[in-house]
Structure formats: C-alpha cells, structure tokens
Design a protein around this motif. Structure first.
Motif, PDB file in Angstrom:
ATOM      1  N   ASP A  45       0.825  -1.203   0.000  1.00 34.23           N
ATOM      2  CA  ASP A  45       0.000   0.000   0.000  1.00 34.23           C
ATOM      3  C   ASP A  45       0.864   1.261   0.000  1.00 34.23           C
ATOM      4  O   ASP A  45       1.937   1.303   0.622  1.00 34.23           O
ATOM      5  CB  ASP A  45      -0.910   0.033   1.233  1.00 34.23           C
ATOM      6  N   ILE A  46       0.383   2.278  -0.675  1.00 34.20           N
ATOM      7  CA  ILE A  46       1.087   3.558  -0.703  1.00 34.20           C
ATOM      8  C   ILE A  46       1.055   4.188   0.678  1.00 34.20           C
ATOM      9  O   ILE A  46      -0.002   4.266   1.322  1.00 34.20           O
ATOM     10  CB  ILE A  46       0.433   4.505  -1.721  1.00 34.20           C
ATOM     11  N   GLY A  97       4.145   7.842   6.734  1.00 32.13           N
ATOM     12  CA  GLY A  97       4.229   6.397   6.853  1.00 32.13           C
ATOM     13  C   GLY A  97       2.894   5.697   6.967  1.00 32.13           C
ATOM     14  O   GLY A  97       2.840   4.469   7.011  1.00 32.13           O
ATOM     15  N   LEU A  98       1.800   6.462   6.978  1.00 30.90           N
ATOM     16  CA  LEU A  98       0.472   5.870   7.093  1.00 30.90           C
ATOM     17  C   LEU A  98      -0.151   5.656   5.715  1.00 30.90           C
ATOM     18  O   LEU A  98       0.139   6.384   4.763  1.00 30.90           O
ATOM     19  CB  LEU A  98      -0.445   6.758   7.931  1.00 30.90           C
ATOM     20  N   THR A  99      -1.013   4.654   5.620  1.00 30.95           N
ATOM     21  CA  THR A  99      -1.763   4.425   4.396  1.00 30.95           C
ATOM     22  C   THR A  99      -3.007   5.308   4.392  1.00 30.95           C
ATOM     23  O   THR A  99      -3.341   5.952   5.394  1.00 30.95           O
ATOM     24  CB  THR A  99      -2.196   2.955   4.280  1.00 30.95           C
ATOM     25  N   ARG A 100      -3.702   5.305   3.287  1.00 33.83           N
ATOM     26  CA  ARG A 100      -4.928   6.098   3.167  1.00 33.83           C
ATOM     27  C   ARG A 100      -5.962   5.681   4.213  1.00 33.83           C
ATOM     28  O   ARG A 100      -6.577   6.523   4.886  1.00 33.83           O
ATOM     29  CB  ARG A 100      -5.487   5.918   1.754  1.00 33.83           C
ATOM     30  N   LEU A 101      -6.159   4.380   4.381  1.00 34.56           N
ATOM     31  CA  LEU A 101      -7.156   3.886   5.333  1.00 34.56           C
ATOM     32  C   LEU A 101      -6.728   4.157   6.777  1.00 34.56           C
ATOM     33  O   LEU A 101      -7.569   4.422   7.642  1.00 34.56           O
ATOM     34  CB  LEU A 101      -7.390   2.398   5.114  1.00 34.56           C
ATOM     35  N   GLU A 102      -5.439   4.075   7.039  1.00 40.41           N
ATOM     36  CA  GLU A 102      -4.954   4.342   8.397  1.00 40.41           C
ATOM     37  C   GLU A 102      -5.172   5.790   8.796  1.00 40.41           C
ATOM     38  O   GLU A 102      -5.499   6.081   9.954  1.00 40.41           O
ATOM     39  CB  GLU A 102      -3.475   3.964   8.499  1.00 40.41           C
TER      40      GLU A 102
END
Length: 247
Positions: A45-46, A97-102
């Motif tokens: 994941d990005i 460092g977080l993903t979109r959902l995070e």
C-alpha cells in the motif's frame, strides 16, 4: 548446385538481418511455473511521505458540526517536511508512513474520542499521486488503487513496445534525500516478484531502455545496414538473384 547454395546462403543472411531479437528477451516472466503458488509481497500500500497531498472529506448527521472540518469542498492537505498535516479543530496530525485507510481511521478515532461528531464518515484520497515513465514509453499515470504492481503499471500504460528492452527496466525511487536505482528483468519470475519495486510508490520513475536494434537505428540515421535505402536495395538484389537463378 553452387548457384542454389549461394541463393540459400543469401536468403539465410537476409532472414538473420530481419530478425528483431530472440523471443526470450520479449516474453514476460517466461519461467513462471504453472499451477505453483508464487509468494506475493504483503505490504504494498502507498504510504504518505513529506510533500504528498491528501484530500480529507468528513461527513456526519451533525451537519453544522462537520462543516467546520470541511472548510472547502476540496479540502486538500500537504504533508510537511516533518510528516504532519494541520487540520481544523483536530490540529497537528502525524501522517508520515500511514496508508490512506490508516489516516481515515485515525481521524475517525479522534472525532469519536473527543465527542466532536457522532457516527463520522471519513474519506481520504490521494489526488495527483502518480508514477512516471520515460524512454520507450513516456507518460504520467495516477494511482487508481491503494497499491499497484509494476506488471499492472505496464498494463495501465498499454504494454511496452517491441523496441523496449524488457530484460533491464530501471526504476528510480526517491528514498529520503537520495534517489536509488533498481533494475528489474521482466522476463524472470523471481526477479519480478522479489524486487523492491514490485509495488510502485509515488513519484517512481520507470526508465524503459530501447533494444540494441532501436539504439542502432538512432545513431545518426544508423549504420548503412539500418537505413531504409539499404533494405530497398537489398530486397531488389535478392529479387533479381531469385529471378536469375530460377530460370
């Protein structure tokens, strides 16, 4: 017999000259075993980096309250050099460092924990996040999913032309203050699936080298055997010889 042998040799030479290259340099993951599971990298994941832009939309049944978070209809934030964004009411959030959902989950938790909104719906998107290609296929492509493999990227760009070198594709990736070059042989299964660039990241640059044949044709009109006039002349000579020796 000598005439036939000469003719056969000439036609063989012509076939070799017209050859574009071995099939082993064109076929993707040609050693991929059938009916055998191939391990896939888990984390693709990005993840946000400084300079990235993200759009955050917040909705709830408390219309007057959630409007305070959506100052404009297109609420876009840019991650600063410290990996943070500054949101109304919620203040500073560390998102590097977080993903979109995070990011969406973190914001939703803050809203509920602070009793700021009831049943909030948080949507986070990454507008304008893209990767680039140069060389035999130049373009800019936006990420349409949370993670994209290099093979999916090839499909997105309409595959590589026959003049592209598949055995040595280079991906330039920015890591911190450095740019690192990774090379991938798209014809080998292990090389593709174990590569650090199997999953693309934002701002990756894919350099697609030309084949040796393409390089030769680009050298100041190429050497004489690569020019159109040569091929026309050669075809005429072969035709004449065939006519002469078959009479």
């Amino acid at each position: 017999m000598p005439r036939k042998l000469y003719l056969y040799s000439l036609l063989t030479l012509l076939a070799l000259l017209c050859s574009c290259g071995p099939a082993r340099d064109i076929l993707y993951v040609q050693d991929l075993p059938e009916n055998v599971p191939i391990p896939i990298q888990k984390d693709g994941d990005i993840r946000l980096e400084p300079g990235d832009r993200l759009q955050i939309d917040i909705h709830s049944r408390d219309q007057e309250m959630y409007s305070a978070f959506n100052i404009t209809s297109d609420q876009v934030y840019t991650v600063d050099e410290f990996g943070r964004i500054d949101m109304p009411i919620l203040g500073i959030l560390d998102v590097e460092g977080l993903t979109r959902l995070e990011v969406a989950q973190m914001i939703k938790y803050r809203l509920l924990a602070g009793a700021l909104l009831r049943d909030p719906i948080v949507t986070v998107t990454f507008p304008e996040m893209c990767y680039y290609t140069i060389g035999e296929r130049a373009g800019r492509y936006e990420f349409k999913r949370d993670k994209v493999t290099i093979l999916e990227a090839l499909s997105e760009m309409g595959d590589l032309p026959m003049t592209a070198k598949r055995t040595n594709v280079m991906v330039l990736r920015t890591e911190g203050d450095n740019q690192v070059a990774y090379r991938v042989d798209l014809t080998k299964t292990d090389d593709v699936y174990s590569s650090p660039v199997y999953y693309l990241r934002q701002n990756d640059i894919i350099y697609i080298e030309p084949t040796q044949l393409k390089q030769d044709t680009s050298k100041a009109y190429g050497s004489s055997y690569m020019q159109l006039g040569f091929w026309v002349g050669l075809l005429g000579t072969v035709t004449s010889l065939i006519t002469l020796f078959t009479k």
